[in-house]
Structure formats: C-alpha cells, structure tokens
Design a protein around this motif. Structure first.
Motif, short mmCIF file in Angstrom:
data_model
loop_
_atom_site.label_atom_id
_atom_site.label_comp_id
_atom_site.label_asym_id
_atom_site.label_seq_id
_atom_site.Cartn_x
_atom_site.Cartn_y
_atom_site.Cartn_z
N ALA A 73 0.82 -1.21 0.00
CA ALA A 73 0.00 0.00 0.00
C ALA A 73 0.86 1.26 0.00
O ALA A 73 0.61 2.20 -0.77
N VAL A 74 1.87 1.31 0.85
CA VAL A 74 2.68 2.53 0.96
C VAL A 74 3.62 2.67 -0.23
O VAL A 74 3.64 3.71 -0.91
N ALA A 75 4.40 1.63 -0.50
CA ALA A 75 5.37 1.70 -1.59
C ALA A 75 4.66 1.85 -2.94
O ALA A 75 5.05 2.67 -3.77
N GLY A 76 3.61 1.06 -3.15
CA GLY A 76 2.91 1.11 -4.42
C GLY A 76 2.27 2.45 -4.69
O GLY A 76 2.34 2.98 -5.81
N THR A 77 1.67 3.02 -3.67
CA THR A 77 1.05 4.34 -3.84
C THR A 77 2.10 5.40 -4.13
O THR A 77 1.91 6.26 -5.00
N HIS A 78 3.21 5.34 -3.43
CA HIS A 78 4.28 6.31 -3.65
C HIS A 78 4.83 6.20 -5.07
O HIS A 78 5.08 7.22 -5.73
N LEU A 79 5.00 4.97 -5.56
CA LEU A 79 5.50 4.78 -6.92
C LEU A 79 4.50 5.31 -7.95
O LEU A 79 4.88 5.98 -8.91
N MET A 80 3.23 5.03 -7.76
CA MET A 80 2.22 5.55 -8.68
C MET A 80 2.20 7.07 -8.69
O MET A 80 2.10 7.70 -9.75
N GLU A 81 2.30 7.67 -7.52
CA GLU A 81 2.34 9.13 -7.45
C GLU A 81 3.59 9.68 -8.13
O GLU A 81 3.54 10.71 -8.82
N THR A 82 4.72 8.99 -7.95
CA THR A 82 5.95 9.42 -8.59
C THR A 82 5.79 9.47 -10.10
O THR A 82 6.23 10.41 -10.77
N MET A 83 5.12 8.46 -10.65
CA MET A 83 4.95 8.40 -12.10
C MET A 83 3.93 9.42 -12.61
O MET A 83 3.83 9.65 -13.82
N LEU A 84 3.18 10.04 -11.71
CA LEU A 84 2.28 11.14 -12.10
C LEU A 84 2.97 12.49 -12.05
O LEU A 84 2.38 13.50 -12.42
N HIS A 85 4.22 12.53 -11.59
CA HIS A 85 4.97 13.78 -11.62
C HIS A 85 5.51 14.03 -13.03
O HIS A 85 5.53 13.14 -13.88
N THR A 86 5.95 15.24 -13.27
CA THR A 86 6.45 15.64 -14.58
C THR A 86 7.63 14.77 -15.00
O THR A 86 8.56 14.57 -14.22
N ALA A 87 7.62 14.27 -16.22
CA ALA A 87 8.71 13.46 -16.73
C ALA A 87 9.93 14.33 -16.99
O ALA A 87 9.82 15.54 -17.24
N PRO A 88 11.13 13.75 -16.94
CA PRO A 88 12.35 14.52 -17.23
C PRO A 88 12.26 15.20 -18.60
O PRO A 88 11.86 14.59 -19.59
N GLY A 89 12.63 16.46 -18.64
CA GLY A 89 12.64 17.20 -19.90
C GLY A 89 11.36 17.94 -20.22
O GLY A 89 11.36 18.84 -21.07
N SER A 90 10.26 17.61 -19.55
CA SER A 90 8.98 18.24 -19.89
C SER A 90 8.96 19.73 -19.55
O SER A 90 8.34 20.53 -20.27
N GLN A 91 9.61 20.11 -18.48
CA GLN A 91 9.59 21.51 -18.08
C GLN A 91 10.24 22.40 -19.13
O GLN A 91 9.74 23.48 -19.46
N ALA A 92 11.35 21.94 -19.70
CA ALA A 92 12.02 22.71 -20.76
C ALA A 92 11.13 22.80 -22.00
O ALA A 92 11.07 23.85 -22.67
N LEU A 93 10.44 21.72 -22.32
CA LEU A 93 9.54 21.74 -23.46
C LEU A 93 8.38 22.70 -23.24
O LEU A 93 7.90 23.36 -24.17
N LEU A 94 7.93 22.79 -21.99
CA LEU A 94 6.84 23.71 -21.66
C LEU A 94 7.23 25.15 -21.96
O LEU A 94 6.43 25.92 -22.50
N GLU A 95 8.45 25.51 -21.65
CA GLU A 95 8.91 26.88 -21.91
C GLU A 95 8.88 27.18 -23.41
O GLU A 95 8.47 28.26 -23.83
N ASP A 96 9.30 26.21 -24.22
CA ASP A 96 9.25 26.41 -25.67
C ASP A 96 7.81 26.52 -26.15
O ASP A 96 7.49 27.35 -27.02
#
Length: 445
Positions: free
Chosen positions: A143-166
């Motif tokens: 419950a704890v580890a699985g939920t944390h992992l799922m939440e982690t994967m809902l965070h912004t993927a690497p590189g997306s923030q730079a693409l947002l600026e463009d």
C-alpha cells in the motif's frame, strides 16, 4: 558444448527462505542469484540450445524468480524504503531498477544482462524483463510503496519543463512522433507515427508523456485534444488514422520495452490522462493533481492501445464508419488497463465480447455509443471537436472531472490491478503463443 557437459541444474539448492532480517536475507539472495547466473552463462545462447539445454535454462530462471519472489514477499516495503531513502526520493521506473541493482545485487537482473536482451529479437531473449515484472508487482502490492510509486509516475517526466517553456513561447511543440499546437483554450496533440498507422512504439510513448505533461502544465490550456495524423499506408492514403495499437513489428524485433512501454505507458501518460499530473508535492490543495478534460477525435479506427485511450478521455467523437477494438485474444497480450476500464463503460457481457472474442464496435452501430459520444461525417470532425472544446472549457469542468476520476477508479483498486498487470504482462510478452504469433506475421509480411 554437449548437453552432457552442461552444469547439472539439480545441483542448485532450493531457493533460500527469508528469515526476516533484511540484510541477511538480501545476502542469501545475492549468493543464490549469483550461482544461478553462473550456471546460466555456461549454457549456449538461446537460439543455439537444444531442448534439454533450454529446459535447464528454464529451471535456473524459475528457481531464481522464486527466490526473488519470496524475498520481496517478505521485504518489498523495506526495500522500497531503502531505495527511495524513506520515500524522500522520487525514482521513476528505470532509476528505481538501477538503484536496486546497486543496493540489492541479485534482486533484479544486472544491467549487462538486460542490455544483452535489448539487442535480440523477442524469440531469442532470455526474458530478464519477467524478473522486472516480479519486482514491480511486489512493490505495487504494498500500500505505501505502491502508492508512492504511482504518485511518482504522475509527476512531470524529465525534460517536460524545458519543453513547456518552448511551447509557451511558440504555441507549438514538434517531437519525433507527436505534434502539439495550441488553438485558443485547446491544445491539439497529433500522433505522427505515419509509417506504422500511428501504432505505439517506445518513441511514441515517450513523446506522448512529454506532450501530456506540457498540456497539463500550461495554465492557458483548458482542454486537450488527441487525434491521429495522416499515414503512409497505401490503403489509407490521404487519410488520418487514430491508432493501430502496439507496433507488432517492433514487438517481434524485441524493440518494445517492458519498462518504457508496457509498464511505463500505464503508469505514465495514460494514467496522467485519467488521473492528472502532480507537478509538485501536494501541500494543502485538494485535489493535488492537475486535471483537464480530454477529447479524442477518431479517424478510421482506434485499435488496441488506441481504444484504451478512449476509456480515459471525457469526450469521444468519431467519423462515421470508424471502429474500435481491443484484439487481446488475437495478440496474446493484456490490453493495458482495458480490462479494468471497459467493463465500467459497457458492462461485463459486452466487455467479454470485445476482450475475449475480438468483437469490433463500429461508430454509429448499437453498442458503440457506450464508448463513443458522437458520430459525424468525416468532413465534419473538425467542427465537432471545436464544439466539444467549447463545451468542456468551463472553469468548473476540471474540478468535477477530478472527482469523477476518484469515484470511478479508486486509487487502491487501481494499484491492485497494476500489481497483477505488472507480472502478467511481463510473462505474456515472452510466452510461446505470443512469440509464435508475431513470428508468423513476420514470415507472412
């Protein structure tokens, strides 16, 4: 090397039984996995093995997986705490595997072994990704580890923030296989895998997560639109196609990644479509995730993964004659979270017809309205999308959409499904029937 000269797999002792101490049990697992690995490397490469040698390899792999499964059944939660430093670090799938390789040798296959398999066609791989399925299945069951992992994967993927600026600067984003364009309150995401009928491959999955991130992060955008672009296939020349599902040629050639595609797709961009994006730690805001309504405009057909997308968007508009299908029984793999989500829309009986017997739903025919909101002539699809955008752009839509997601797909229910999916899908892509199917199609191509 003859079969008689091969190491006797029966000399490998039974898998160690975890006793309860993490460090002690981890060391026992390391030693056991090392012994199994040494014996496996003495065997010829998979294409050169005879039946007896392949049986030995199967026995070695099964014994090692049993040891890993037993260890994780006892220690998965503790392992995740160590890997993430008490959940202070948010590690996506690949970094989490690398951390496990470093901190718990033998718990997952070494990088060198995974790399060897990447260069092989599916029929010649050792199947080390099945061990990754064992690993992630165990984490997601917690419950704890699985939920944390799922939440982690809902965070912004690497590189997306730079693409947002463009994107904010130009209102356009050109990725390898996806184009994004803002038109007023809507961001139009167009699939451009034209060489394969917009089928999904590793690149498209990565590009779609970046595109979904950008749409959800840009506060000028109220609605996202998904649509397939034009394709090269002579049968559909001059036409758009929504999606042909998984790229079966890539699957046969061993180019479909378990982490980046099969599991990462469900935990990444598809789950963001369904459950929003977590740009930062939630703080006091409820709901924490950024939700936006999505419209899918279906030209020609939405097969497999394409139809799965229709199950998480808020408005589906299809051209007259378009069809939708989840050919799981034919392909032999699990259609993502389609098994979880289709029943909610169609009821159990129709879901079984679609999933187990390959029934196609054609836009405008009875039953299809359960997954498609509106059917229009092909030339009117653009205008219908614009009307849907105007309808869904209201400020209260996103909040209500977020609450619908919570009601329809509770987090614990989703996690339980994903835990089993992580293991079953890894097994299916290495199963004899799936490999036989893709080889047969390859030979007949």
């Amino acid at each position: 090397m003859s079969s008689a000269m091969l190491p006797d797999t029966h000399a490998l002792p039974s898998p160690p039984v975890p006793r309860g101490q993490l460090a002690t049990d981890a060391e026992a697992l390391r030693r056991y996995a090392e012994r199994a690995e040494r014996r496996l490397t003495l065997l010829p490469p998979r294409p050169e093995r005879d039946a007896a040698q392949e049986a030995q390899a199967d026995a070695l792999r099964d014994a090692c997986r049993t040891a890993r499964h037993s260890f994780l059944a006892r220690h998965a939660e503790q392992v995740y705490e160590v890997l993430t430093e008490g959940r202070a670090r948010r590690l996506r799938l690949n970094p989490l595997v690398r951390e496990a390789q470093a901190r718990f040798p033998g718990l997952v296959p070494a990088e060198a072994r995974l790399a060897e398999d990447r260069d092989r066609v599916q029929a010649q791989k050792e199947g080390h990704e099945i061990d990754l399925g064992v690993f992630f299945g165990a984490l997601l069951r917690c419950a704890v580890a699985g939920t944390h992992l799922m939440e982690t994967m809902l965070h912004t993927a690497p590189g997306s923030q730079a693409l947002l600026e463009d994107f904010r600067r130009t209102d356009r984003l050109e990725l390898n296989s996806v184009h994004v364009e803002r038109r007023g309150p809507a961001a139009h995401v167009t699939f451009r895998n034209s060489h394969c009928l917009n089928a999904e491959d590793n690149q498209l999955i990565a590009d779609l997560e970046s595109a979904v991130d950008v749409v959800l992060l840009d506060d000028r955008v109220r609605v996202g639109v998904l649509r397939g672009g034009g394709v090269d296939h002579p049968r559909y020349a001059g036409r758009r196609v929504f999606s042909a599902g998984i790229n079966l040629k890539d699957l046969r050639n061993g180019a479909i990644s378990y982490l980046d595609f099969l599991l990462g797709r469900e935990l990444g961009y598809v789950n963001k479509l369904a459950h929003g994006l977590l740009p930062t730690e939630s703080g006091w805001r409820v709901p924490a995730a950024v939700h936006k309504p999505w419209v899918a405009a279906v030209d020609t057909f939405a097969i497999g993964g394409g139809m799965q997308l229709l199950l998480v968007v808020d408005r589906v508009i299809a051209e007259d004659g378009a069809f939708f299908s989840l050919p799981a029984a034919d392909e032999g793999i699990v259609p993502g979270l389609g098994n979880l989500r289709l029943t909610r829309l169609t009821g159990a009986r129709m879901a079984r017809q679609v999933l187990l017997s390959g029934r196609r739903l054609r836009a405008g025919e009875p039953g299809a309205e359960l997954v498609c909101d509106e059917v229009v002539p092909a030339g009117e699809l653009h205008d219908a999308v614009e009307r849907a955008v105007a309808d869904l752009a209201g400020p209260a839509v996103a909040a209500n959409r977020a609450m619908l997601a919570l009601a329809e797909e509770p987090w614990s229910h989703l996690r339980s499904y994903l835990a089993e999916f992580a293991v079953v899908q890894a097994q299916r892509i290495y199963s004899a029937d799936v490999i036989a199917r893709v080889e047969s199609r390859w030979a007949g191509a």
